[in-house]
Design a protein around this motif. Structure first.
Motif, short mmCIF file in Angstrom:
data_model
loop_
_atom_site.label_atom_id
_atom_site.label_comp_id
_atom_site.label_asym_id
_atom_site.label_seq_id
_atom_site.Cartn_x
_atom_site.Cartn_y
_atom_site.Cartn_z
N UNK B 20 -1.68 1.18 -2.60
CA UNK B 20 -1.95 -0.11 -1.95
C UNK B 20 -3.38 -0.60 -2.16
N UNK B 21 -4.34 0.33 -2.25
CA UNK B 21 -5.73 -0.11 -2.40
C UNK B 21 -5.98 -0.74 -3.77
N UNK B 22 -4.96 -0.72 -4.65
CA UNK B 22 -5.09 -1.41 -5.93
C UNK B 22 -4.28 -2.71 -5.97
N UNK B 23 -3.67 -3.07 -4.87
CA UNK B 23 -2.95 -4.34 -4.79
C UNK B 23 -3.96 -5.49 -4.65
N UNK B 24 -3.55 -6.72 -5.01
CA UNK B 24 -4.38 -7.86 -4.63
C UNK B 24 -4.44 -7.94 -3.10
N UNK B 25 -5.61 -8.25 -2.53
CA UNK B 25 -5.73 -8.28 -1.07
C UNK B 25 -4.66 -9.14 -0.39
N UNK B 26 -4.30 -10.26 -1.02
CA UNK B 26 -3.29 -11.15 -0.42
C UNK B 26 -1.94 -10.45 -0.33
N UNK B 28 -1.48 -7.25 0.12
CA UNK B 28 -1.54 -6.31 1.25
C UNK B 28 -1.28 -7.07 2.55
N UNK B 29 -1.93 -8.21 2.65
CA UNK B 29 -1.76 -9.05 3.83
C UNK B 29 -0.29 -9.43 4.02
#
Lengths: 412, 132
Positions: B20-26, B28-29
């Motif tokens: 998940x820490x490599x996903x785009x922040x949006x 994750x949101x």
């Protein structure tokens, strides 16, 4: 809440005073506590319909005392004894008309009893919320996300411990008082923190607990208006709670201090906190709560993050670290040092904390933040990930993961 | 009927979904919002008993005791047992069909690219008292 708010808040305020009076009169903490709880239930049922009595505390004392004498009578009858003892207690004079100072002293004694050194922090918190704050067992259970029956058991065991300690209902001796007051303040602050940063649950702020802690500190301050640390704690909680609205966004996500919308800060709470702090500091006995409040006040004073007087904050953290010897304080001092002298200065201070705070998520999160300031994105991402793996707070985990993701995205 | 819907850390999911820490922040949101909305919807319908997330395998411990000597405590993470519980929902529903329907919803939570993450959800009925 099922009861109209005025009855609710009246009862909350009256309960500890009533309990203190009943314990003083009958001596039995557990039984008195039950009797007052029953009287409160009666009040909640009757007051909204029949109107609030002129003297709510007196009403509760009267009803609770009647229940106590009923109990003593039936107990005596059950044992087939002469109920001379009971009769004697029934004839005890009604409590004298309360004067404000006497009442708050009683409440303080009650706090001292609940914060008994024999109790664990969890029991102390539960008992204080029940006996002094007047919360129901169901409310306390839901605040700490445990079943009501579990919380009832915790409270009842705590009451038994207090009874077993056979501590009389009186102010602790003068030489014990500072130590006991310290544990009262610590418990109040624990309650506040439980409300402010929920350690387990998905909701970052359980505002009710924070509000109860502030109320408890106000009660303590009534009894000890000249104690600078009582004032310091109240100031600290007001100044911290003032940021509550800004601390999470609409989606419930954590917003760090430097990104908060400062127009959402509660200016009235800040003004009260600052005034309390000024008064406390003028008394000249510096303590950890006053120092923490002073740091919170520095942040509150800054209209924009870049206006923050980090040099002042760095000095305050230095003092606080000297008083407490707490490595978590050193962590905050490293952040302040980074803001004054650059991220490398902060990182150098963090290196000294590898041992006392080994593996702690805050150490990793702080290092990540400073590495990011220093421009080392790769190392910052790694530290954000380590911090996210190690926190037990869900909003914090989501925040830290997003920080890593944000840097990762920018790196491309 | 009560069911536990269980999800593992590093469990089975669509191939190519990064950590998940490599996903785009949006993304994750959106994922977090999806989970919250699903819980809110189940709560609204009176079907949610409890939903909890558990801390990572890094913080996990295994305890073995013979009841006499000092218990043996092993700290995580545990390379030999890859899958550890990440979180669960306990639901109280009318039928197994409804439980499977909810599990399917949870399995289709949005991933890094906005498409379904296709995470395997373990569905286990909670044993009840004696049936009459």
């Amino acid at each position: 809440m099922r009861r109209p708010p005025d009855t609710e808040s009246l009862l909350r305020e009256a309960a500890p005073q009533a309990l203190a009076a009943v314990v003083r009169r009958f001596g039995d903490f557990g039984e008195s506590e039950d009797a007052v709880q029953e009287a409160m239930i009666d009040a909640a049922r009757q007051w909204p319909a029949q109107g609030v009595p002129e003297n709510p505390v007196g009403w509760l004392i009267h009803v609770a005392s009647r229940r106590m004498t009923d109990r003593i009578r039936s107990e005596a009858a059950r044992r087939g004894r002469e109920d001379a003892v009971a009769a004697d207690r029934v004839e005890a004079p009604p409590p004298s008309e309360p004067d404000a100072a006497g009442d708050s002293d009683d409440t303080l004694v009650l706090m001292f009893m609940c914060c008994h050194p024999a109790l664990t922090p969890a029991s102390t918190i539960a008992l204080t919320l029940r006996a002094v704050a007047g919360l129901t067992t169901a409310e306390i259970g839901s605040a700490f996300m445990v079943p009501e029956a579990t919380m009832a058991q915790r409270i009842s065991r705590a009451k038994k411990s207090v009874e077993a300690s056979a501590e009389p209902f009186r102010m602790p001796a003068a030489d014990e008082r500072p130590e006991r007051l310290r544990s009262v303040l610590r418990v109040v602050y624990l309650i506040f923190n439980e409300g402010y940063v929920s350690s387990g649950g998905p909701d970052l702020a359980r505002a009710e607990l924070a509000a109860e802690a502030i109320r408890l500190a106000r009660i303590a301050r009534l009894a000890l208006p000249e104690d600078p640390e009582v004032a310091g704690l109240l100031a600290l909680m007001l100044l911290t709670d003032a940021r509550r609205e800004a601390r999470t966004d609409a989606a419930g996500k954590l917003v760090p201090l430097d990104e908060q919308d400062r127009s959402l800060w509660d200016r009235a709470a800040i003004a009260e906190g600052v005034a309390l702090l000024a008064e406390a500091v003028a008394r000249g006995a510096v303590g950890e709560y006053q120092l923490q409040a002073a740091i919170a006040a520095e942040h509150a004073r800054a209209a924009r993050p870049e206006d923050t007087d980090w040099r002042e904050i760095l000095g305050l953290y230095g003092l606080l670290e000297r008083i407490t010897g707490n490595p978590m304080v050193a962590l905050n001092r490293a952040i302040a040092a980074a803001m004054v002298d650059g991220p490398e200065a902060g990182l150098a201070l963090l290196a000294e904390l590898d041992d006392p705070l080994a593996g702690h998520h805050r150490l990793h999160a702080t290092r990540a933040h400073l590495l990011e300031l220093a421009g080392d994105a790769d190392a910052a991402i790694a530290e954000y990930r380590l911090a996210a793996e190690r926190t037990s707070s869900l909003p914090e985990q989501q925040y830290l993961t997003t920080q890593a993701a944000r840097l990762n995205e920018r790196r491309g | 009927m009560k069911f536990m819907l269980l999800q593992d850390y590093g469990g089975i999911m669509r191939e190519g979904v990064p950590v998940m820490s490599e996903w785009p922040p949006q993304a994750i949101e959106a994922h977090i919002a999806f989970q919250k909305d699903l819980n809110a919807e189940l709560r609204e319908r009176g079907e949610l008993v409890e939903a909890q997330a558990l801390t990572t395998p890094e913080l996990a411990k295994f305890v073995v005791s013979d009841g006499a000597s000092t218990p043996v405590v092993t700290d995580g993470p545990f390379p030999e047992s890859k899958e550890l519980l990440a979180g669960y929902r306990m639901i109280d529903v009318e039928s197994i069909e409804r439980a499977l329907e909810i599990a399917a919803r949870a399995s289709a939570a949005p991933a890094h690219d906005g498409a379904a993450i296709e995470q395997a959800i373990e569905v286990r009925e909670v044993m009840g008292p004696i049936e009459h």
